[in-house]
Scaffold this motif. Sequence first.
Motif, PDB file in Angstrom:
ATOM      1  N   LEU B 175       0.831  -1.201   0.000  1.00 40.18           N
ATOM      2  CA  LEU B 175       0.000   0.000   0.000  1.00 40.18           C
ATOM      3  C   LEU B 175       0.872   1.259   0.000  1.00 40.18           C
ATOM      4  CD1 LEU B 175      -3.031   0.430  -0.066  1.00 40.18           C
ATOM      5  CD2 LEU B 175      -2.984   0.788   2.375  1.00 40.18           C
ATOM      6  N   TRP B 176       1.983   1.218   0.751  1.00 38.22           N
ATOM      7  CA  TRP B 176       2.913   2.361   0.710  1.00 38.22           C
ATOM      8  C   TRP B 176       3.359   2.598  -0.722  1.00 38.22           C
ATOM      9  CZ3 TRP B 176       6.881   0.188   4.806  1.00 38.22           C
ATOM     10  CH2 TRP B 176       6.283   0.175   6.061  1.00 38.22           C
ATOM     11  N   ILE B 177       3.682   1.487  -1.396  1.00 34.38           N
ATOM     12  CA  ILE B 177       4.211   1.592  -2.750  1.00 34.38           C
ATOM     13  C   ILE B 177       3.169   2.178  -3.711  1.00 34.38           C
ATOM     14  CG2 ILE B 177       4.999   0.168  -4.691  1.00 34.38           C
ATOM     15  CD1 ILE B 177       6.416  -1.538  -2.625  1.00 34.38           C
ATOM     16  N   CYS B 178       1.907   2.019  -3.345  1.00 34.52           N
ATOM     17  CA  CYS B 178       0.842   2.634  -4.150  1.00 34.52           C
ATOM     18  C   CYS B 178       0.684   4.118  -3.790  1.00 34.52           C
ATOM     19  CB  CYS B 178      -0.487   1.916  -3.919  1.00 34.52           C
ATOM     20  SG  CYS B 178      -0.541   0.273  -4.620  1.00 34.52           S
ATOM     21  N   GLY B 179       1.524   4.620  -2.902  1.00 36.98           N
ATOM     22  CA  GLY B 179       1.466   6.035  -2.554  1.00 36.98           C
ATOM     23  C   GLY B 179       0.441   6.351  -1.481  1.00 36.98           C
ATOM     24  N   VAL B 180      -0.014   5.329  -0.763  1.00 37.62           N
ATOM     25  CA  VAL B 180      -1.070   5.542   0.230  1.00 37.62           C
ATOM     26  C   VAL B 180      -0.454   5.588   1.631  1.00 37.62           C
ATOM     27  CG1 VAL B 180      -3.262   4.692   1.151  1.00 37.62           C
ATOM     28  CG2 VAL B 180      -2.694   4.309  -1.257  1.00 37.62           C
ATOM     29  N   ASN B 181      -0.823   6.623   2.376  1.00 36.96           N
ATOM     30  CA  ASN B 181      -0.331   6.792   3.747  1.00 36.96           C
ATOM     31  C   ASN B 181      -1.168   5.917   4.683  1.00 36.96           C
ATOM     32  OD1 ASN B 181       0.010   7.707   6.403  1.00 36.96           O
ATOM     33  ND2 ASN B 181       0.630   9.743   5.701  1.00 36.96           N
ATOM     34  N   ASP B 182      -0.591   4.830   5.157  1.00 35.63           N
ATOM     35  CA  ASP B 182      -1.369   3.889   5.973  1.00 35.63           C
ATOM     36  C   ASP B 182      -1.649   4.429   7.372  1.00 35.63           C
ATOM     37  OD1 ASP B 182       1.379   3.524   6.656  1.00 35.63           O
ATOM     38  OD2 ASP B 182       0.776   1.745   7.764  1.00 35.63           O
ATOM     39  N   LYS B 183      -0.887   5.445   7.802  1.00 39.14           N
ATOM     40  CA  LYS B 183      -1.130   6.004   9.149  1.00 39.14           C
ATOM     41  C   LYS B 183      -2.504   6.665   9.205  1.00 39.14           C
ATOM     42  CE  LYS B 183       3.600   6.674  10.715  1.00 39.14           C
ATOM     43  NZ  LYS B 183       4.528   6.725   9.585  1.00 39.14           N
ATOM     44  N   ARG B 184      -2.845   7.394   8.143  1.00 37.70           N
ATOM     45  CA  ARG B 184      -4.165   8.043   8.116  1.00 37.70           C
ATOM     46  C   ARG B 184      -5.268   6.994   8.068  1.00 37.70           C
ATOM     47  NH1 ARG B 184      -2.755  12.350   3.537  1.00 37.70           N
ATOM     48  NH2 ARG B 184      -1.132  13.413   4.686  1.00 37.70           N
TER      49      ARG B 184
END
Lengths: 244, 285
Positions: B175-184
């Motif tokens: 998911l990080w690699i898709c540019g998505v901030n998992d913290k939010r």
Amino acid sequence: MTLLSSLNISAGYGDLLAIEDMSVDLEEGSLLGVVGPNGAGKSTLLRALMGIVALRSGRVIWRGSDIGGLPADARARLGIAMVQEGRRLFPSLSVEDNLLLGAYHASRAERRERQEEVLALFPALRDILGRTASVLSGGEQQMVAVGRALMSRPSCLLIDEPSLGLAPIIVDEIYKTLPKLLGAGVSIILVEQEVGRVLSIADLLVVLHEGRKVYEGAGTEFRERPDALAEVYLGNVSAVGGGN
Amino acid sequence: MDMLLQVLVSSVLLAAVYFLLSLGLNIILGVLDIVNFAHGAMLIVGAYATYYLYEYTGLSPWLLVFVDMIVVGGLGAILYLGYLQFTVNSPLVRMFALIGFSSVVVSSILVISGSDFRTVHLDYGTVDILGLPVRVSQIVAFGVALILGGATLFLLNYTKVGKAIRAVVDDRVSLWICGVNDKRLSLLAFTVGTALAGAAGGVLATYVTFGPDSGLSFAIIAFAVVILGGLGDLVGGALASLVVALVLTSVTVYWSSALTNTALFILVLLVLLVRPRGILGRGRV
């Protein structure tokens, strides 16, 4: 012009230092091949460039700016995409959802447009868009993984062992797309154990061994002298006229 | 025969409430890998919020369920941002923090409200279902639970954010690699999970009597549903809710309400022996 560089980077896991003092440059519009035996640090290099593994030292430069402190998601938003070893799709989601997540920040219309571009590149995916990723064959998974990475319209694509565990005919299909991507302006770093395949398309080749770069040379250099690579692997780097 | 029918009807109505009870716990456990030991406290805050707001404003308790979601969801967001997000690598510290939070909540309620048991009295009358009188308030509770459960399933299965939340469970790095901030997304998942706990508390307030300590017994039911349904499997959770409701209602009607927890533990252990990934076999281990 240099797009992405690592400057003397070291990275690892726990007490293990997987790469040490590693410097590589990716020129815009080119393909940099990274080869080396198991445990050479190839995957760690890509993971460090992407920001998945934290740097112990050194810098990662993107278009002239230091991005070494940025997390992976921020680097992805800059235009760096990655196809991980083992594909690593979202198994509970459909092929279509996997692709669309690759363009998470784009508008709905934009995501659909990009999906069409990916389907033009991999027409076989059109018939399996609704299928859950966990039931795909290895080849299908690899196509989805590359497609998902392309959904962000990256300037730079990091690909880790795309041939791993796949039938040669499928690997051929994957490799056929790489010149198209280069033609579309995507710069690529390709990590591979199958040296012959990398050699056939790399503009620049880097050889790693035990976490260090042991050689760097133009792809043409090795294509003209196939025996030279074997000599590099055996440690006789002077055989191809230099090295680092 | 009438008794059996009564058990079945009551169980179906109760199952929707149990599903709502477990939904928030399941999301938080599935997405964040956090065993929310404060789930019972969140439920009870929702129940008391509905009780007092209904007493003082006279607003419909079904409307107040949405206020509960905002109050308890907000509390969850503060807890996550203020502490839990820093405990990713310290599950023991996190567990202690959540148990401590629960103690503070229960003590605060005791100080403010005392130890009396309470309930939201609704006199909407009864209607006949299959010849049996059923309280209208129970049917409304069933409807509210179904709507909230359905909305959550819709959110997770048909929206971009929901699919990203499911992707966090599958593979955070991808998911990080898709540019998505998992913290939010993690904050969102915790907030939604606790908001659902608040809603469940609000619904429970109209269903049963409760006191400051009642959160624990509700949380035990929620944990049983999550384990039986399979971790992260919300459809399995819906089915497990029905099974748990049937078992608990049957035990109460045919034997004794004192045996419900014992029956619940035996049920969970037996099902886990043959279906370790939950009833549908699709849950995470």
